[in-house]
Scaffold this active site. Structure first.
Site, mmCIF file in Angstrom:
data_model
loop_
_atom_site.group_PDB
_atom_site.id
_atom_site.type_symbol
_atom_site.label_atom_id
_atom_site.label_comp_id
_atom_site.label_asym_id
_atom_site.label_seq_id
_atom_site.Cartn_x
_atom_site.Cartn_y
_atom_site.Cartn_z
ATOM 1 N N SER A 1 -10.413 -0.410 6.130
ATOM 2 C CA SER A 1 -9.537 -0.167 4.981
ATOM 3 C C SER A 1 -8.790 -1.391 4.479
ATOM 4 O O SER A 1 -8.239 -1.365 3.376
ATOM 5 C CB SER A 1 -8.532 0.941 5.308
ATOM 6 O OG SER A 1 -9.187 2.180 5.424
ATOM 7 N N SER B 1 -9.201 2.104 2.303
ATOM 8 C CA SER B 1 -8.145 2.827 1.620
ATOM 9 C C SER B 1 -7.087 1.915 0.989
ATOM 10 O O SER B 1 -6.277 2.382 0.191
ATOM 11 C CB SER B 1 -7.480 3.797 2.599
ATOM 12 O OG SER B 1 -6.867 3.110 3.683
ATOM 13 N N LYS C 1 0.848 -1.198 0.000
ATOM 14 C CA LYS C 1 0.000 0.000 0.000
ATOM 15 C C LYS C 1 0.880 1.244 0.000
ATOM 16 O O LYS C 1 1.849 1.344 0.773
ATOM 17 C CB LYS C 1 -0.899 -0.035 1.232
ATOM 18 C CG LYS C 1 -1.904 1.089 1.343
ATOM 19 C CD LYS C 1 -2.730 0.919 2.616
ATOM 20 C CE LYS C 1 -3.810 1.991 2.735
ATOM 21 N NZ LYS C 1 -4.619 1.816 3.965
#
Length: 528
Positions: A228, A204, A129
């Protein structure tokens, strides 16, 4: 006793503002162009092997790390133009590191057992990420003012995975400042869902979910303050684990932890195969792994099972899709048939206030009385102050550097009361007490992943409160594993959250293995 009139008005304003932003977006933004294209199916068999098995094959010299890394690079290059999931690669460095792994294995001969203990993920590629510090790679979290930022080191949890032999291939997309349900920003653009390119991948950790679901990665790392990890895992048909709070380090990420957020954020593994969850969690937990007793065998027949079908009817959230209700019911039926247990349907009335509880607790100050960093300060990134209403006006004319989701969040934040609701604090404490009493050390709870299947792009702007289905477990600090359950009639992933008591992560991880076997786990989006 319910919410006060003032609190109800505040929540009504919250909903009205979000609806207003959605209307503005529909009026002033360019529509997402239709995409008739579909992902090609996975062809290379190396892409359909769990990470732990890939590491084993590399150690035994059945395949080289270079071959494995190259296979994933080829897949990313094939699908990423359609997905926009990996926003910056390090392919050359990854191939060089893979070659080094192959030389190490040649030098160490047949010491497979020693290598397995010391380097359990040796030679296995992974995705990361973009909000994590990965040396030499960007960490902008979609903020234009951070677009040129390069990390000078690795986040602690990521460093542990690299030390275990994993090879990062690149970094994946997020929403602006990681605070939205869709991975779209003004640095990298929008990321698509591998099962339907016109739909969102979540946030996210959305880029992670998308690249994993497409077959472009087998393991990845995400973080979760309101779902997320779990929402992208659900929308993209993969596994994700939000662990017991406080076990895996949350440092080395942007935005940095502030207020009491370290009590709610969970850094954890995302992967296509359930058997990779526990080894990854053990590595990422480092010295704290022993607190989870991950080596203790779990006998599912001896567990107590519960199912909660919805949030008791919150007026803020959407009704749960009937296909998700049915999928969860089938899980309960399968458990009863396979283990001779009774899955008890229960409810927690406090879940009706899940969003308000999550929203309230994220705004609480730390033990020293320091509140979390205001979102407008994060948007400013040390530069001139950000005025949300002015940014909205600029956005209407295409002049703002920020997304409508970030601007909306900043405006909503400015309407919040500085004094937390004692009613909501009481509801959270009652929910914490009740759910922990039900689960104990041998209970497992099934709960919907989200009210909707993966939505069309930008539609979450009108339903922001659906984050309550995942966010409540961050505030409660409980371990949750998101598990895929096949595909819907539209060809979109189904799934369920599996919840256990604190430090009982091994129970939900064992359930993930069971559900993978019972329902088939990840499905190749190119083959559907």
């Amino acid at each position: 006793m319910g919410l006060t009139v003032g609190e109800m008005l505040q929540k009504g304003l919250f909903r009205a503002v979000s609806g207003f932003f959605f209307l503005l977006f529909r009026l002033f933004s360019r529509p997402v162009p239709p995409k008739a294209a579909k992902l090609p199916p996975v062809k290379n068999p190396l892409l359909t092997v769990p990470a732990v098995r890939l590491a084993e094959k590399i150690r035994r010299r059945e395949v080289t790390s270079v071959d494995v890394v190259q296979a994933f690079i080829d897949r990313i290059q094939e699908v990423n133009p359609l997905l926009n999931a990996m926003v910056k690669d390090r392919f050359s460095a990854a191939l060089s590191e893979a070659a080094h792994v192959d030389r190490l294995i040649e030098e160490e001969g047949r010491c497979e057992e020693a290598l397995a203990d010391r380097l359990p993920l040796l030679g296995v590629p992974m995705s990361v990420k973009e909000s994590f510090f990965l040396q030499g790679m960007p960490c902008s979290t979609g903020l234009i003012s951070r677009a040129r930022f390069l990390a000078s080191g690795d986040a602690p949890s990521l460093a542990l995975l690299k030390r275990a032999g994993a090879i990062p291939l690149g970094v994946t997309n997020t929403p602006e400042l990681c605070m939205w349900m869709e991975s779209s920003n003004n640095v990298y653009g929008i990321t698509n869902n591998p099962y339907d390119l016109q739909r969102m991948c979540g946030g996210s950790s959305g880029g992670e979910g998308s690249i994993l679901g497409s077959g472009g990665a087998v393991i990845g790392i995400g973080s979760d303050i309101g779902g997320s990890i779990r929402m992208p895992s659900f929308f993209n048909g993969v596994f994700g684990h939000k662990g017991t709070t406080g076990i895996v380090s949350n440092h080395g990420q942007h935005p940095a932890i502030s207020g009491r957020h370290d009590e709610y954020v969970s850094t954890g593994p995302m992967c296509r195969y359930a058997e990779d969850l526990l080894p990854m969690l053990r590595i990422m937990a480092g010295a704290d792994a022993d607190k989870l007793c991950l080596s203790t065998e779990v006998d599912l027949k001896k567990l107590r099972f519960f199912t909660v079908v919805d949030d008791s009817g919150s007026p803020l959230t959407s009704p749960v899709d009937k296909q998700l209700v049915e999928a969860q019911r089938k899980v309960a039926q399968q458990l009863e048939a396979d283990f001779g247990v009774k899955v008890k349907e229960i409810s927690f009335p406090q879940l009706k206030y899940a969003f308000q509880i999550w929203d309230t607790y994220l705004g609480l100050p730390d033990d020293e009385g320091k509140p979390p960093q205001p979102f407008t300060d994060m948007m400013a990134e040390g530069g001139p102050a950000v005025w949300p209403v002015w940014e909205l006006i600029k956005w209407l004319f295409g002049k703002s550097e920020h997304t409508i989701a970030a601007i909306g969040l900043a405006i909503v934040e400015s309407t919040k009361s500085a004094t937390p609701s004692q009613f909501l604090i009481q509801q959270k404490e009652e929910l914490q007490r009740n759910i922990e009493e039900v689960l104990g050390s041998d209970g497992v709870l099934l709960y919907p992943s989200h009210p909707f299947l993966a939505q069309k792009h930008h539609h979450p702007l009108f339903t922001p409160y659906n984050i309550a289905y995942t966010g409540i477990f961050n505030v409660l600090g409980l371990p949750v594993t998101q598990c895929p359950l096949g595909l819907s009639k539209e060809g979109l992933p189904l799934g369920v959250q599996v919840v256990a008591g604190k430090l009982q992560d091994r129970l939900t991880l064992a359930m993930a293995l069971y559900l993978q076997k019972a329902f088939g786990g990840w499905r190749d989006p190119g083959a559907t």
